[in-house]
Scaffold this motif. Structure first.
Motif, mmCIF file in Angstrom:
data_model
loop_
_atom_site.group_PDB
_atom_site.id
_atom_site.type_symbol
_atom_site.label_atom_id
_atom_site.label_comp_id
_atom_site.label_asym_id
_atom_site.label_seq_id
_atom_site.Cartn_x
_atom_site.Cartn_y
_atom_site.Cartn_z
ATOM 1 N N MET A 1 41.609 35.203 42.408
ATOM 2 C CA MET A 1 40.475 35.319 43.306
ATOM 3 C C MET A 1 39.939 36.747 43.365
ATOM 4 N N ALA A 2 40.757 37.719 42.917
ATOM 5 C CA ALA A 2 40.397 39.115 43.121
ATOM 6 C C ALA A 2 39.177 39.534 42.315
ATOM 7 N N ASN A 3 38.937 38.876 41.200
ATOM 8 C CA ASN A 3 37.802 39.260 40.360
ATOM 9 C C ASN A 3 36.629 38.299 40.528
ATOM 10 N N VAL A 4 36.537 37.674 41.701
ATOM 11 C CA VAL A 4 35.463 36.723 41.979
ATOM 12 C C VAL A 4 34.340 37.425 42.715
ATOM 13 N N GLY A 5 33.116 37.245 42.215
ATOM 14 C CA GLY A 5 31.940 37.769 42.883
ATOM 15 C C GLY A 5 31.169 36.648 43.552
ATOM 16 N N LEU A 6 30.702 36.895 44.778
ATOM 17 C CA LEU A 6 29.913 35.909 45.516
ATOM 18 C C LEU A 6 28.435 36.221 45.376
ATOM 19 N N GLN A 7 27.648 35.194 45.085
ATOM 20 C CA GLN A 7 26.198 35.332 44.986
ATOM 21 C C GLN A 7 25.538 34.328 45.925
ATOM 22 N N PHE A 8 24.715 34.834 46.841
ATOM 23 C CA PHE A 8 23.965 33.959 47.738
ATOM 24 C C PHE A 8 22.547 33.831 47.204
ATOM 25 N N LEU A 9 22.193 32.627 46.789
ATOM 26 C CA LEU A 9 20.879 32.385 46.214
ATOM 27 C C LEU A 9 20.175 31.261 46.969
ATOM 28 N N PHE A 121 25.680 31.979 59.308
ATOM 29 C CA PHE A 121 26.430 33.240 59.350
ATOM 30 C C PHE A 121 27.932 32.977 59.407
ATOM 31 N N ALA A 122 28.348 32.082 60.294
ATOM 32 C CA ALA A 122 29.776 31.791 60.440
ATOM 33 C C ALA A 122 30.360 31.197 59.163
ATOM 34 N N LEU A 123 29.627 30.282 58.527
ATOM 35 C CA LEU A 123 30.143 29.640 57.319
ATOM 36 C C LEU A 123 30.221 30.613 56.153
ATOM 37 N N ALA A 124 29.251 31.527 56.049
ATOM 38 C CA ALA A 124 29.287 32.514 54.968
ATOM 39 C C ALA A 124 30.487 33.440 55.115
ATOM 40 N N CYS A 125 30.763 33.887 56.347
ATOM 41 C CA CYS A 125 31.911 34.771 56.564
ATOM 42 C C CYS A 125 33.220 34.037 56.319
ATOM 43 N N ALA A 126 33.281 32.767 56.709
ATOM 44 C CA ALA A 126 34.482 31.974 56.439
ATOM 45 C C ALA A 126 34.681 31.777 54.943
ATOM 46 N N LEU A 127 33.593 31.597 54.243
ATOM 47 C CA LEU A 127 33.648 31.439 52.792
ATOM 48 C C LEU A 127 34.221 32.691 52.129
ATOM 49 N N ALA A 128 33.820 33.862 52.628
ATOM 50 C CA ALA A 128 34.285 35.116 52.039
ATOM 51 C C ALA A 128 35.798 35.262 52.143
ATOM 52 N N ARG A 129 36.388 34.703 53.208
ATOM 53 C CA ARG A 129 37.836 34.826 53.400
ATOM 54 C C ARG A 129 38.621 34.068 52.335
ATOM 55 N N ALA A 130 37.977 33.112 51.689
ATOM 56 C CA ALA A 130 38.658 32.326 50.659
ATOM 57 C C ALA A 130 38.775 33.078 49.340
ATOM 58 N N PHE A 131 38.128 34.251 49.256
ATOM 59 C CA PHE A 131 38.125 34.998 47.992
ATOM 60 C C PHE A 131 38.571 36.435 48.235
ATOM 61 N N PRO A 132 39.875 36.642 48.465
ATOM 62 C CA PRO A 132 40.380 38.001 48.707
ATOM 63 C C PRO A 132 40.251 38.868 47.462
ATOM 64 N N LEU A 133 40.142 40.163 47.695
ATOM 65 C CA LEU A 133 39.909 41.102 46.592
ATOM 66 C C LEU A 133 41.187 41.738 46.054
ATOM 67 N N PHE A 134 42.200 41.908 46.913
ATOM 68 C CA PHE A 134 43.375 42.660 46.485
ATOM 69 C C PHE A 134 44.366 41.782 45.742
ATOM 70 N N THR A 135 44.848 42.276 44.628
ATOM 71 C CA THR A 135 45.957 41.652 43.910
ATOM 72 C C THR A 135 46.593 42.689 42.997
ATOM 73 N N ARG A 136 47.877 42.549 42.807
ATOM 74 C CA ARG A 136 48.583 43.374 41.821
ATOM 75 C C ARG A 136 49.377 42.485 40.864
ATOM 76 N N ARG A 137 48.951 41.244 40.737
ATOM 77 C CA ARG A 137 49.584 40.374 39.755
ATOM 78 C C ARG A 137 49.256 40.875 38.357
ATOM 79 N N SER A 138 50.268 40.921 37.511
ATOM 80 C CA SER A 138 50.085 41.513 36.187
ATOM 81 C C SER A 138 49.068 40.734 35.362
ATOM 82 N N GLY A 139 49.019 39.420 35.545
ATOM 83 C CA GLY A 139 48.062 38.632 34.784
ATOM 84 C C GLY A 139 46.629 38.950 35.149
#
Length: 645
Positions: A1-9, A121-139
């Motif tokens: 999920m860390a390399n996922v970008g969100l686009q609102f169109l 607004f509430a749904l967009a912010c909730a959606l963002a929580r599903a895509f965390p940015l931090f990871t240190r998994r080697s893969g």
């Protein structure tokens, strides 16, 4: 999920779900109102209209449900249609769960959210929580391909007649439609642009105005001949308005406000009637809404990333770099007080907590001071980058996860960035109280007495009650040095908060009944839920009685509303009789869900102070009502304290 970008169109476009997996999400009554013509291009040739209708008929949310439409490439999922009074009507918490479990895998994916505009607004912010940015998994480090999730909102409304459906319409570059003549007169009046602020109709664009190749950055396509109005769609600079054009009695329906047109000497096209239904206005805000959603979700993900990052990376030095990075993005230089200077200037709370750590403690301030501001607001965040408990050390089961003790400071950083980008109209200061509560030869001992910035002395009887010490210095600085009229502190303060208000609701403690109600209302509108604590200093503050100092830092009786008492300790340093508004938010439990940070607090701060912004979407979710706002404008905002309820 860390390399996922969100686009609102406004429109995600059409695609075969086998090449671009799709998740359709909304309350079941709303999904039934989506015409097949709108989803056909996203589902065919894999899904037919009959299959789509059959899937909807099989859904039985309790509280949620989902149905695959085509293998694992297309899924429709439902949110609860009804929630209790202490939940958000948007059912935002279920969005995060459903996206994590139902969104098909893929490099390029699409989410179609069906909802009312008040829930966007509430749904967009909730959606963002599903895509965390931090990871240190080697893969993850070996995967260089950027994944994208395109988000489209399909809006339903039910004002003034039958429920109709509308999609967000965002201006896109390309050929501009021709304009029909009207009776509008040319004018030299001013038109408000949410990005470049002002454009003179019919004459010239200001030198600071963005070039025509940035149409999606604001509500209009900047062109030498034509300008896009997000309400009436098109207007030719200084010449004619399309017909029909909205009447002048609907200025608040447009994010840019039509009011300047009529005050600027222009006339309404003949034969224009009132709009019927709210649905046409839903798409009108789209360009402005899109930027609000982008900034808000980026703020949520920024806060979550900081909280997820362990202390060997996110120490006080690193946190200061994050603050400087946001400041540079906004054109603001932070004020920073560090290490021994804290001690010299009297910040005994912050210095005493962080003096044993390898990376020294700091007080950092980002200040936004726009012209014309009538009041000063301070957000004070607890930024304990790691909490061992100090010499009153935590156990092996309670210490893991204490990287999250900076959740309050992370929240105000993400919220400050978004608020300023969305045109915050009042003075706003973000105060970061940064320290690591470490163990070492110079660590604070139980029985030590510290002199705090308030001038009051505190006997330390529990070094693990450190958050209130740093926040006490922070709120007094906001009061004395920044001259704040409204002070809000936010912190992962007490483990007892999770017992008092649960895992999903933050706890609010405030000296104002109006602001208590406003926080609860803002939480329901934005999805960051809040519930009140008991505010009764005359009964509870005696818990801090000390024989040798002005107070102790921890309660005598841990069974006597400890979360309320912890907040009262902070308030006591500015005084219980302080005439301004003080709000304390304890977010210890909702700052994380499982082992992941939620970015909690960003949406709440943006919603709570939404009426201090120029953004129409934040205005919509703000607990400040239109009636109160109109009264404030009539009084030319001569009141220093903003009335939210």
């Amino acid at each position: 999920m860390a390399n996922v970008g969100l686009q609102f169109l406004a429109s995600a476009g059409d695609a075969d779900p086998q090449s671009r997996p799709l998740l359709l999400l909304g309350q079941l009554p709303h999904l039934h109102r989506v015409p097949w013509s709108h989803v056909r291009g996203k589902l065919q040739p894999r899904v037919t209209e009959e299959l789509w209708q059959a899937a909807l008929s099989t859904l039985n949310p309790n509280p949620t449900d989902s149905c695959p439409l085509y293998l694992n490439c297309a899924t429709v999922a439902t949110l609860p249609s009804r929630v209790s009074r202490h939940n958000s009507p948007s059912a935002a918490h279920f969005v995060t769960r459903l996206v994590r479990t139902c969104l098909p895998p893929g490099t390029h994916r699409c989410i179609l959210l069906v909802c009312e505009r008040s829930d966007v607004f509430a749904l967009a912010c909730a959606l963002a929580r599903a895509f965390p940015l931090f990871t240190r998994r080697s893969g993850a480090t070996r995967r260089t391909e950027k994944k994208t999730v395109t988000v489209e909102f399909f809006l339903v409304g039910q004002d003034n007649g039958p429920v109709e459906v509308s999609t967000l319409q965002v201006g896109v570059p390309g050929a501009l439609p021709s304009l029909s003549p009207s009776t509008a007169r040319p004018s030299s009046g001013l038109w408000r642009c949410p990005l470049c602020k002002w454009v003179s109709l019919g004459h010239s664009l200001p030198s600071s105005c963005p070039s025509p190749d940035l149409p999606q950055a604001c509500g209009g396509v900047h062109s030498a001949s034509q300008w896009r109005c997000p309400l009436c769609k098109w207007v030719s600079l200084g010449y004619s308005f399309p017909s029909p054009h909205p009447p002048p009695d609907l200025p608040q329906a447009c994010g840019l406000s039509c009011l300047p047109w009529w005050r600027g000497g222009m006339s309404c096209p003949a034969g224009v009637g009132r709009w019927h239904g709210a649905e046409r206005a839903l798409g009108a805000h789209a360009a402005v809404d899109r930027m609000c959603l982008v900034n808000a979700t980026e703020g949520v993900r920024l806060a979550a990333r900081i909280v997820d990052t362990p202390c060997n990376e996110m120490n006080t030095d690193t946190f200061l770099e994050e603050i400087k990075k946001v400041g540079k993005d906004l054109g603001i230089t932070p004020a920073i007080i560090r290490d021994e200077e804290l001690k010299t200037r009297g910040f005994g709370g912050i210095y005493g907590v962080g003096k044993a750590a390898l990376h020294p403690p700091a007080l950092a301030v980002l200040s936004h001071t726009p012209e014309g501001a009538t009041q000063t607001i301070a957000w004070v965040g607890k930024g304990i980058v790691y909490d061992t408990g100090g010499l009153s050390i935590k156990g092996k089961t309670t210490m893991p996860g204490m990287k999250r003790d900076c959740g309050g400071a992370a929240a105000i950083l993400g919220a400050f960035r978004a608020a300023v980008k969305q045109g915050f109209k009042d003075n706003l200061h973000a105060v970061f109280c940064l320290a690591e509560n470490a163990v070492g030869p110079s660590a604070t001992r139980p029985d030590d007495i510290h002199l705090l910035y308030s001038g009051k002395t505190v006997e330390i009887n529990n070094t693990d009650a450190e958050g209130r010490l740093v926040l006490a210095d922070g709120v007094v600085y906001a009061c004395k040095d920044l001259g704040a009229d409204i002070i809000l502190d936010i912190a992962t303060l007490t483990g007892a908060q999770g017992i008092a208000t649960g895992k999903y609701h933050a706890a609010v403690l405030t000296n104002s009944a109006e602001w208590e109600a406003a926080c609860v209302k803002a939480g329901r509108k934005c999805g960051d839920l809040v519930h009140p604590l008991v505010y009764c200093p005359e009964l509870h503050f005696s818990e801090f009685t000390s024989a040798v100092a002005d107070m102790k830092n921890s309660v005598a009786d841990r069974d006597n509303s400890p979360s309320s008492c912890a907040g009262l300790f902070i308030a006591s340093h500015i005084g219980f009789d302080w005439p301004g508004v003080w709000v304390h938010l304890d977010i210890a439990a909702p700052v994380h869900a499982g082992e992941r940070a939620t970015g909690f607090g960003v949406a709440l701060l943006l919603a709570l102070f939404g009426r201090a912004s120029e953004d129409p979407l934040l205005n919509l979710v703000s607990p400040l009502g239109c009636e109160a706002d109109t009264q404030a404008e009539d009084m030319e905002r001569d009141s220093k304290r903003r009335r939210l309820v």
